[in-house]
Design a protein around this motif. Structure first.
Motif, PDB file in Angstrom:
ATOM      1  N   UNK A  64     -13.087  10.700   8.244  1.00 56.56           N
ATOM      2  CA  UNK A  64     -13.527   9.594   9.107  1.00 56.56           C
ATOM      3  C   UNK A  64     -13.957  10.120  10.469  1.00 56.56           C
ATOM      4  N   UNK A  77      -3.633  10.698   7.037  1.00 56.84           N
ATOM      5  CA  UNK A  77      -3.478   9.435   6.319  1.00 56.84           C
ATOM      6  C   UNK A  77      -4.288   9.474   5.026  1.00 56.84           C
ATOM      7  N   UNK A  78      -3.906  10.449   4.218  1.00 57.38           N
ATOM      8  CA  UNK A  78      -4.562  10.727   2.955  1.00 57.38           C
ATOM      9  C   UNK A  78      -3.437  10.973   1.977  1.00 57.38           C
ATOM     10  N   UNK A  79      -3.457  10.368   0.812  1.00 55.31           N
ATOM     11  CA  UNK A  79      -2.368  10.611  -0.141  1.00 55.31           C
ATOM     12  C   UNK A  79      -2.884  11.085  -1.476  1.00 55.31           C
ATOM     13  N   UNK A  80      -1.995  11.735  -2.220  1.00 53.12           N
ATOM     14  CA  UNK A  80      -2.413  12.419  -3.436  1.00 53.12           C
ATOM     15  C   UNK A  80      -1.614  11.958  -4.647  1.00 53.12           C
ATOM     16  N   UNK A 148       1.769   6.928  -4.089  1.00 53.91           N
ATOM     17  CA  UNK A 148       0.703   7.425  -3.221  1.00 53.91           C
ATOM     18  C   UNK A 148       0.046   6.293  -2.442  1.00 53.91           C
ATOM     19  N   UNK A 150       1.702   3.649  -1.157  1.00 52.72           N
ATOM     20  CA  UNK A 150       2.651   2.914  -0.315  1.00 52.72           C
ATOM     21  C   UNK A 150       2.323   3.050   1.168  1.00 52.72           C
ATOM     22  N   UNK A 151       1.727   4.171   1.550  1.00 42.88           N
ATOM     23  CA  UNK A 151       1.390   4.373   2.962  1.00 42.88           C
ATOM     24  C   UNK A 151       0.024   3.800   3.326  1.00 42.88           C
ATOM     25  N   UNK A 152      -0.585   3.059   2.423  1.00 46.63           N
ATOM     26  CA  UNK A 152      -1.929   2.510   2.626  1.00 46.63           C
ATOM     27  C   UNK A 152      -2.889   3.579   3.137  1.00 46.63           C
ATOM     28  N   UNK A 154      -6.151   5.958   3.788  1.00 48.94           N
ATOM     29  CA  UNK A 154      -7.577   5.682   3.909  1.00 48.94           C
ATOM     30  C   UNK A 154      -8.336   6.340   2.760  1.00 48.94           C
ATOM     31  N   UNK A 183     -10.468  -3.276  -6.281  1.00 47.92           N
ATOM     32  CA  UNK A 183      -9.672  -4.296  -5.628  1.00 47.92           C
ATOM     33  C   UNK A 183      -9.203  -3.835  -4.243  1.00 47.92           C
ATOM     34  N   UNK A 184      -8.767  -2.578  -4.156  1.00 44.78           N
ATOM     35  CA  UNK A 184      -8.196  -2.089  -2.903  1.00 44.78           C
ATOM     36  C   UNK A 184      -9.261  -1.597  -1.932  1.00 44.78           C
ATOM     37  N   UNK A 185     -10.433  -1.234  -2.445  1.00 48.85           N
ATOM     38  CA  UNK A 185     -11.537  -0.709  -1.643  1.00 48.85           C
ATOM     39  C   UNK A 185     -11.140   0.559  -0.872  1.00 48.85           C
ATOM     40  N   UNK A 186     -10.180   1.289  -1.397  1.00 46.49           N
ATOM     41  CA  UNK A 186      -9.833   2.570  -0.789  1.00 46.49           C
ATOM     42  C   UNK A 186     -10.792   3.613  -1.366  1.00 46.49           C
TER      43      UNK A 186
END
Lengths: 330, 318, 269
Positions: A64, A77-80, A148, A150-152, A154, A183-186
């Motif tokens: 970003x 703020x990236x999860x795997x 992965x 739960x922390x919302x 990006x 649905x989540x648009x992530x």
């Protein structure tokens, strides 16, 4: 609009090994992006560069718009979703999912409530008390996904998440993942070596080869208009034709590709191109017929319900001139 | 979970306190964390252990003044030269022979146990076999030695059993063997040997078992399919494959026998072994330089032994 | 030809005898603790009595060595737990220069005969003019206990999926949180097993100790003196049982804590 993830001339060398070598990529926000390639092509290293488990030896990665160079993994703020799921074996499912909130200091009541919401999202309500060891492969995969999310994040990174599942489950999970992403648009970044998986789920596909990106495009572009022989070969089962063959089919002296489904069998008499059937492979929805002609082997997909010739039979090859795709490079 | 796009959360989360900042530092400089992890054990082993070994070497180059009995801290090879006096060479030779005999005994007695455990024991039996070797390995060394003092004593269980079964004549014949016999088992070389074999046996069984477990059953079946008899399979297939395990085990049995000074002191003749010599020179005699020089002997022997063992591939099963 | 699935009778007998050979002598100690014969090792015992337990309890020269042994074992185990775990953690993190040499250095104190460790420490104390104390004993014991903890911890680190540590960081935990919430819970049983084995080893050790104790007496040294110059033999038998039990119980616990994995404790003493 800033890209969710941007690679600017990124390299990751391990001594003499160039795992990632000068990669430029731009992953749009909210897209489902697949990194496709054989093992050792650098796709997983690229994923680990985004999560921060590897640091680039050259170039920079922007998430970003922010240069991530000095940000450790726990502050991205990236999860795997890991390939082997990496669930914590000593915690139950609820604590696994709530882990990201726990280390942030969210109190027990709130984080457990949130974990239950996410378990419901992945259709695992009521499984909170179980230990990961008591779950099936598919269930573990869902727990890893819930944990992965739960922390919302990006950006959600998925490292061959379906690789350990059997075929039926894999197809079901493909649909679910796609629906979840819409649905989540992530932004989802998805690593796979399975071209079918990449084509069916992704908005954009980057094909990796030997640490470099061979081609980026929509699934239709990558499948229908491969830029290189490698892409044509790896994505699907295209016929890759050398320049002299392209010329015999009426094209210029350049490498080209021709999809088996774009060809049909015709009577040999009067056909511009003919040869002998050397092999048959039944695929259910059709039969792949291999025809030897002019020193090359060309695959033709004969749809189910159509007569299939015997091996050794002489056949003619008909094709749509427009389906002959010329490649930029060898 | 709502269907709306996620509310914009920052991409880079702030560092929350010293834990995060320190983690970030370690992430940027992985070598720093590695260094911090390694420093305490390295310092301990480097200073305490290697430092002591250096002190041992240093002392072995000093000598003791014959008249005053005081250690003279001057470099000399005099102390090492003393090792070559006949009585000291005897001690070294006796110890090496004993170590070789013990190693051989352990290999012969231990092989059936290791082979059975590796090849035929399954499930609960396997666990029982494993524990059956592990428990004697770890149980008190001194208690084990002591038990044998009870067994081998002239009035002990062996004499009693020999009388009860009418085999006293055999026992007496064994004890009257020249060189290795004696007044009773507890005062003979045979006794010393038996106790050594007993105490170090588990060290031989475990690596042998590990090596034998790597022999695939299919290999044995292939050998049988090709018409080999059991004896041929054993000699040409199993034994060569088990050899690295035997060598690995022999490193322990050999080295432990070289350095032991308790067993020959409690069970056996009064003849000295290297360990006993070291102990007596540093203790009652106060001759630390000679004790140190004697302690260097097993190090040299083991270095030679390890070099040979390494060539045989023994370290792969350790 | 069929493959051999049943063991040959000769092998079964030899293996059984081998196991009996390993276990019978220890059982004998228990019998002798109850003998009425005080001066010799007569077998079979002329009579049985339980009075030696009371006699041993009342002997005041046994308690200080027992206390010293427990103290040394406790301190050495604590030191070995810290040092062994740190070394194992470093080993599991990365391939670094000198990695092989480090594992050799850790292994050396038990790979070389105990008398060398003992004599080396004795030489060092002499060179530095250091007086014998509890701490000189601890220096030796902690050194050879490190490898016990290290072996257990390193095996567990290897089995621990590397990605769970990454998963923890990925979810926002810093290194300390990851250690506390993820690494330690998964390492705990291996550390407990390693700690117990180290305790048993230290409690029982006599060879190194005789070089580092000076005039002090640990329980094994007390026993050794009784073996060389016996006073009340049955009392020694009672102490032997106590020493045996103090080492036996932790070993059994360590085995059950780590069994089922490829890192079963104790295989590498």
């Amino acid at each position: 609009m800033t890209a969710a993830v941007e690679f600017r001339n990124v390299s990751r060398h391990f001594g003499p090994v160039r795992a990632v070598d000068g990669v430029d990529l731009s992953i749009a926000e909210g897209s489902f992006f697949a990194m496709l390639g054989p093992s050792g092509s650098g796709k997983t290293t690229c994923l680990r560069l985004i999560s921060g488990f590897e640091s680039p030896t050259g170039g920079e990665i922007r998430i970003f718009g922010e240069n991530s160079g000095s940000v450790p993994p726990n502050r991205r703020n990236v999860n795997t979703v890991f390939q082997d799921y990496a669930l914590f074996p000593h915690m139950n499912v609820r604590d696994n999912v709530a882990y990201g909130l726990m280390v942030k200091g969210v109190d027990r009541v709130r984080r457990h409530a949130r974990a239950e919401e996410l378990l419901a999202l992945v259709k695992l309500d009521g499984y909170g008390e179980r230990k990961p060891g008591q779950l099936s492969g598919g269930q573990r995969q869902r727990v890893a996904l819930a944990r992965a999310l739960v922390n919302e994040p990006r950006v959600l990174l998925l490292d061959e998440p379906l690789g350990a599942l059997d075929l039926k489950l894999r197809e079901a999970m493909q649909d679910e993942l796609k629906a979840l992403q819409q649905r989540l648009r992530i932004t989802f970044v998805f690593v796979t070596h399975d071209q079918g998986e990449a084509l069916s789920m992704a908005d954009q596909v980057a094909v990796f080869s030997e640490g470099r990106v061979a081609q980026v495009g929509t699934p239709a572009e990558v499948y229908g208009r491969p830029r290189t022989r490698f892409v044509a070969d790896f994505v699907g089962s295209s016929n890759v034709l050398p320049p002299e063959m392209t010329q015999r089919l009426g094209g210029p002296a350049r490498w080209s590709s021709l999809r088996p489904e774009a060809m049909r069998l015709i009577p040999p008499e009067g056909a511009a191109l003919s040869g002998q059937v050397t092999a048959l492979r039944y695929l259910g929805a059709g039969t792949r017929v291999v025809v030897r002609t002019g020193g090359a082997e060309i695959g033709v997909l004969v749809p189910a319900g159509t007569a299939v010739p015997e091996p050794g039979a002489s056949v003619g090859l008909g094709f749509d001139r427009a389906a002959l795709h010329l490649m930029d490079e060898a | 979970m709502n269907a709306a796009p996620p509310e914009p959360v920052a991409v880079t989360l702030p560092a929350r306190g010293p834990g995060d900042r320190l983690s970030g530092l370690f992430w940027r400089h992985p070598k720093l964390l590695l260094g911090l992890l390694l420093a305490p054990p390295l310092l301990w082993l480097g200073v305490v252990y290697l430092g002591s070994l250096a002190a041992l070497l240093l002392q072995s180059f000093y000598y003791i003044d014959e008249f005053s009995g005081v250690v003279v801290p001057e470099f000399t090879l005099k102390t090492y030269a003393e090792l070559f006096r006949a009585q000291n060479l005897d001690i070294i030779l006796r110890t090496v022979l004993m170590a070789a005999a013990v190693t051989l005994g352990c290999a012969v007695i231990g092989f059936p146990v290791a082979y059975f455990a590796a090849r035929y024991a399954k499930g609960a039996w396997k666990a029982a076999f494993y524990l059956g070797v592990l428990l004697p390995l770890w149980s008190s060394y001194l208690v084990k030695v002591y038990a044998w003092k009870l067994i081998l004593a002239k009035e002990g269980i062996i004499t009693w059993a020999a009388e009860g079964t009418g085999t006293s004549a055999i026992l007496n014949a064994v004890l009257s063997l020249p060189g290795i016999g004696g007044n009773s088992l507890s005062t003979s070389y045979i006794g010393t040997w038996v106790v050594f074999v007993y105490v170090w046996l588990p060290y031989m069984i475990l690596p042998m078992q590990a090596a034998l477990e790597r022999v695939p059953v299919s290999l044995l079946e292939a050998s049988a399919d090709l018409g080999a008899t059991r004896a041929q399979t054993f000699r040409t297939v199993i034994l060569p494959l088990a050899l690295p395990g035997v060598i690995a085990g022999s490193i322990f049995t050999f080295s432990l026998t070289l350095g032991d000074y308790i067993i020959p002191q409690i069970v056996g003749t009064s003849a000295r072994f290297i360990g006993l010599a070291v102990y007596q020179f540093q203790g009652t005699a106060g001759n630390i330089p000679l004790a140190a020089a004697f302690a260097v002997v097993p190090i040299v022997i083991m270095l030679v032994y390890l070099t040979i063992a390494k060539r045989q591939g023994a370290f792969d099963v350790l | 030809m069929s493959s051999e699935t049943r063991p040959p009778v000769g092998l079964t007998v030899a293996a059984g005898l081998g196991l009996l050979f390993l276990h019978l002598p220890i059982l004998l100690i228990f019998l002798y603790a109850f003998t009425t014969e005080e001066r010799t090792y007569q077998f079979p015992p002329p009579g049985l009595t339980t009075k030696w337990f009371a006699v041993a309890w009342a002997r005041e020269d046994i308690w200080p060595p027992l206390y010293l042994s427990l103290k040394v074992a406790a301190i050495s185990t604590a030191l070995a737990l810290v040092l062994g775990t740190l070394a194992a953690a470093a080993m599991s993190r990365a391939r670094f220069f000198g990695r092989e040499q480090l594992s050799l250095l850790i292994l050396l104190p038990i790979a070389l005969p105990g008398i060398i460790t003992g004599m080396s420490l004795r030489s060092a104390f002499d060179v530095m003019g250091m007086p014998f104390s509890t701490w000189t004993i601890v220096l030796g014991h902690a050194t050879f206990c490190i490898v016990i903890v290290f072996n257990n911890a390193v095996a567990r680190f290897r089995r621990l999926s590397g990605s769970i540590v990454e998963a923890s960081a990925d979810l926002g935990a810093n290194g300390f949180q990851t250690f506390w919430h993820v690494i330690l819970p998964n390492l705990a049983s291996a550390l407990l097993a390693g700690g117990m084995l180290a305790f048993a080893l230290s409690f029982d050790e006599v060879i190194v100790t005789t070089f580092t104790a000076g005039q002090q007496s640990t329980l094994p040294i007390w026993m050794l003196n009784e073996l060389v110059r016996p006073r009340q033999r049955p009392v020694t038998n009672v102490v032997a049982i106590v020493v045996f039990a103090t080492t036996f119980v932790p070993i059994l616990l360590a085995y059950y804590l780590t069994r089922g994995g490829d890192d079963t404790a104790g295989a590498g003493k």
